[in-house]
Scaffold this motif. Structure first.
Motif, PDB file in Angstrom:
ATOM      1  N   GLU A  13       0.485  16.419   1.133  1.00 13.62           N
ATOM      2  CA  GLU A  13       0.513  15.317   0.170  1.00 13.62           C
ATOM      3  C   GLU A  13       1.218  14.072   0.701  1.00 13.62           C
ATOM      4  OE1 GLU A  13       0.912  16.758  -4.180  1.00 13.62           O
ATOM      5  OE2 GLU A  13       2.041  18.222  -2.970  1.00 13.62           O
ATOM      6  N   ILE A  14       1.935  14.223   1.798  1.00  8.14           N
ATOM      7  CA  ILE A  14       2.683  13.078   2.313  1.00  8.14           C
ATOM      8  C   ILE A  14       2.165  12.561   3.653  1.00  8.14           C
ATOM      9  CG2 ILE A  14       4.793  13.713   1.082  1.00  8.14           C
ATOM     10  CD1 ILE A  14       5.868  14.497   3.979  1.00  8.14           C
ATOM     11  N   LEU A  15       1.100  13.153   4.159  1.00  8.57           N
ATOM     12  CA  LEU A  15       0.604  12.757   5.480  1.00  8.57           C
ATOM     13  C   LEU A  15       0.284  11.272   5.563  1.00  8.57           C
ATOM     14  CD1 LEU A  15      -1.649  15.815   6.406  1.00  8.57           C
ATOM     15  CD2 LEU A  15       0.659  15.278   7.217  1.00  8.57           C
ATOM     16  N   LEU A  73       2.408   7.174  -6.654  1.00  6.67           N
ATOM     17  CA  LEU A  73       1.473   8.224  -7.067  1.00  6.67           C
ATOM     18  C   LEU A  73       2.022   9.617  -6.761  1.00  6.67           C
ATOM     19  CD1 LEU A  73      -1.948   6.645  -6.030  1.00  6.67           C
ATOM     20  CD2 LEU A  73      -1.030   6.917  -8.344  1.00  6.67           C
ATOM     21  N   VAL A  74       2.658   9.770  -5.620  1.00  4.32           N
ATOM     22  CA  VAL A  74       3.266  11.055  -5.277  1.00  4.32           C
ATOM     23  C   VAL A  74       4.445  11.361  -6.196  1.00  4.32           C
ATOM     24  CG1 VAL A  74       4.601  12.267  -3.492  1.00  4.32           C
ATOM     25  CG2 VAL A  74       2.464  11.139  -2.893  1.00  4.32           C
ATOM     26  N   CYS A  75       5.197  10.341  -6.551  1.00  2.00           N
ATOM     27  CA  CYS A  75       6.353  10.537  -7.446  1.00  2.00           C
ATOM     28  C   CYS A  75       5.931  11.095  -8.805  1.00  2.00           C
ATOM     29  CB  CYS A  75       7.125   9.228  -7.635  1.00  2.00           C
ATOM     30  SG  CYS A  75       8.187   8.825  -6.240  1.00  2.00           S
ATOM     31  N   GLU A  76       4.711  10.792  -9.215  1.00  2.00           N
ATOM     32  CA  GLU A  76       4.209  11.323 -10.481  1.00  2.00           C
ATOM     33  C   GLU A  76       4.092  12.847 -10.440  1.00  2.00           C
ATOM     34  OE1 GLU A  76       3.599   9.642 -13.371  1.00  2.00           O
ATOM     35  OE2 GLU A  76       4.506   7.948 -12.319  1.00  2.00           O
ATOM     36  N   LYS A  77       3.963  13.399  -9.257  1.00  2.00           N
ATOM     37  CA  LYS A  77       3.811  14.842  -9.096  1.00  2.00           C
ATOM     38  C   LYS A  77       5.149  15.574  -9.016  1.00  2.00           C
ATOM     39  CE  LYS A  77      -0.475  14.165  -6.548  1.00  2.00           C
ATOM     40  NZ  LYS A  77      -1.201  14.368  -5.300  1.00  2.00           N
ATOM     41  N   LEU A  78       6.228  14.817  -8.846  1.00  2.00           N
ATOM     42  CA  LEU A  78       7.541  15.444  -8.710  1.00  2.00           C
ATOM     43  C   LEU A  78       8.064  15.910 -10.070  1.00  2.00           C
ATOM     44  CD1 LEU A  78       9.107  13.011  -6.104  1.00  2.00           C
ATOM     45  CD2 LEU A  78       8.289  15.330  -5.713  1.00  2.00           C
ATOM     46  N   ILE A 138      13.851   7.360  -4.318  1.00  2.00           N
ATOM     47  CA  ILE A 138      12.622   7.139  -3.545  1.00  2.00           C
ATOM     48  C   ILE A 138      11.979   5.812  -3.951  1.00  2.00           C
ATOM     49  CG2 ILE A 138      10.232   7.938  -3.245  1.00  2.00           C
ATOM     50  CD1 ILE A 138      11.383  10.822  -3.349  1.00  2.00           C
ATOM     51  N   LYS A 139      11.899   5.582  -5.243  1.00  2.00           N
ATOM     52  CA  LYS A 139      11.281   4.339  -5.725  1.00  2.00           C
ATOM     53  C   LYS A 139      12.076   3.113  -5.304  1.00  2.00           C
ATOM     54  CE  LYS A 139       8.647   6.216  -9.588  1.00  2.00           C
ATOM     55  NZ  LYS A 139       8.460   6.218 -11.057  1.00  2.00           N
ATOM     56  N   ARG A 140      13.402   3.209  -5.339  1.00  2.00           N
ATOM     57  CA  ARG A 140      14.225   2.076  -4.889  1.00  2.00           C
ATOM     58  C   ARG A 140      13.983   1.805  -3.400  1.00  2.00           C
ATOM     59  NH1 ARG A 140      18.114   4.157  -8.452  1.00  2.00           N
ATOM     60  NH2 ARG A 140      19.158   5.332  -6.805  1.00  2.00           N
ATOM     61  N   SER A 141      13.922   2.857  -2.615  1.00  2.00           N
ATOM     62  CA  SER A 141      13.706   2.689  -1.171  1.00  2.00           C
ATOM     63  C   SER A 141      12.360   2.038  -0.872  1.00  2.00           C
ATOM     64  CB  SER A 141      13.760   4.042  -0.456  1.00  2.00           C
ATOM     65  OG  SER A 141      15.020   4.613  -0.562  1.00  2.00           O
ATOM     66  N   VAL A 142      11.315   2.542  -1.518  1.00  2.00           N
ATOM     67  CA  VAL A 142       9.977   2.033  -1.206  1.00  2.00           C
ATOM     68  C   VAL A 142       9.793   0.596  -1.694  1.00  2.00           C
ATOM     69  CG1 VAL A 142       8.640   2.833  -3.217  1.00  2.00           C
ATOM     70  CG2 VAL A 142       7.565   2.724  -0.962  1.00  2.00           C
ATOM     71  N   ILE A 143      10.393   0.244  -2.807  1.00  2.00           N
ATOM     72  CA  ILE A 143      10.296  -1.129  -3.314  1.00  2.00           C
ATOM     73  C   ILE A 143      11.094  -2.090  -2.439  1.00  2.00           C
ATOM     74  CG2 ILE A 143      10.981  -2.628  -5.246  1.00  2.00           C
ATOM     75  CD1 ILE A 143       8.399  -0.995  -5.672  1.00  2.00           C
ATOM     76  N   GLU A 194       0.843  -1.208   0.000  1.00  2.00           N
ATOM     77  CA  GLU A 194       0.000   0.000   0.000  1.00  2.00           C
ATOM     78  C   GLU A 194       0.878   1.257   0.000  1.00  2.00           C
ATOM     79  OE1 GLU A 194      -3.157   2.057   3.099  1.00  2.00           O
ATOM     80  OE2 GLU A 194      -2.888  -0.114   3.187  1.00  2.00           O
ATOM     81  N   LEU A 195       1.930   1.239   0.800  1.00  2.00           N
ATOM     82  CA  LEU A 195       2.874   2.354   0.857  1.00  2.00           C
ATOM     83  C   LEU A 195       3.536   2.578  -0.498  1.00  2.00           C
ATOM     84  CD1 LEU A 195       4.607   4.472   2.379  1.00  2.00           C
ATOM     85  CD2 LEU A 195       6.153   2.573   2.969  1.00  2.00           C
ATOM     86  N   ALA A 196       3.972   1.507  -1.129  1.00  2.00           N
ATOM     87  CA  ALA A 196       4.634   1.625  -2.437  1.00  2.00           C
ATOM     88  C   ALA A 196       3.703   2.258  -3.472  1.00  2.00           C
ATOM     89  CB  ALA A 196       5.118   0.251  -2.912  1.00  2.00           C
ATOM     90  N   LYS A 197       2.452   1.846  -3.469  1.00  2.00           N
ATOM     91  CA  LYS A 197       1.494   2.432  -4.416  1.00  2.00           C
ATOM     92  C   LYS A 197       1.317   3.928  -4.148  1.00  2.00           C
ATOM     93  CE  LYS A 197      -1.989  -0.404  -3.832  1.00  2.00           C
ATOM     94  NZ  LYS A 197      -3.190  -1.227  -3.935  1.00  2.00           N
ATOM     95  N   ALA A 198       1.179   4.298  -2.888  1.00  2.00           N
ATOM     96  CA  ALA A 198       0.997   5.711  -2.537  1.00  2.00           C
ATOM     97  C   ALA A 198       2.219   6.541  -2.922  1.00  2.00           C
ATOM     98  CB  ALA A 198       0.716   5.847  -1.041  1.00  2.00           C
ATOM     99  N   VAL A 199       3.397   6.003  -2.688  1.00  2.00           N
ATOM    100  CA  VAL A 199       4.631   6.718  -3.021  1.00  2.00           C
ATOM    101  C   VAL A 199       4.768   6.882  -4.534  1.00  2.00           C
ATOM    102  CG1 VAL A 199       7.157   6.541  -3.008  1.00  2.00           C
ATOM    103  CG2 VAL A 199       5.858   6.162  -0.901  1.00  2.00           C
TER     104      VAL A 199
END
Length: 119
Positions: free
Chosen positions: A93-95, A22-27, A39-44, A15-20
């Protein structure tokens, strides 16, 4: 060996990976190969290490991979906070992401306490 699909910590980390993601798309696009990639490497790494540890033959090995996942969660937290500090995303956006990271870290700690006494 643990059945990974039954582990709430693994489900939460997915669930965290999916949320992250989605946020990465905004960066900004210019961060694609820098902060976004990291960020993606860390969350995966979080659900991946939980899964790998669950597939091992001992609780000691499981704890080792949980420790790696925990380190990745702290790395992710640092990167997400940095995005806010650099004004790349808003705190609001990160809460949910921060809440999930904290929850996963607490679950990880609980696993360590449970299995430490059995080793």
């Amino acid at each position: 060996m643990h059945k990974v699909e039954d582990l709430i910590i693994w489900k939460k980390s997915i669930e965290l990976a999916k949320a992250v993601y989605l946020v990465c798309e905004k960066l900004p696009q210019n961060e694609k190969f820098g902060l976004v990639s990291q960020i993606k490497r860390s969350v995966i790494s979080i659900p991946s290490n939980i899964a790998e540890g669950a597939g091992r033959n001992s609780n000691k090995e499981f704890l080792r991979f949980l420790s790696i996942a925990n380190g990745s969660s702290y790395e992710l937290m640092t990167q997400i906070v940095l995005c806010v500090e650099l004004n790349l995303i808003q705190q609001s956006e990160i809460l949910e992401i921060v809440k999930l990271i904290n929850e996963i870290q607490k679950m990880n700690y609980a696993f360590h306490q449970k299995f430490k006494s059995n080793i």
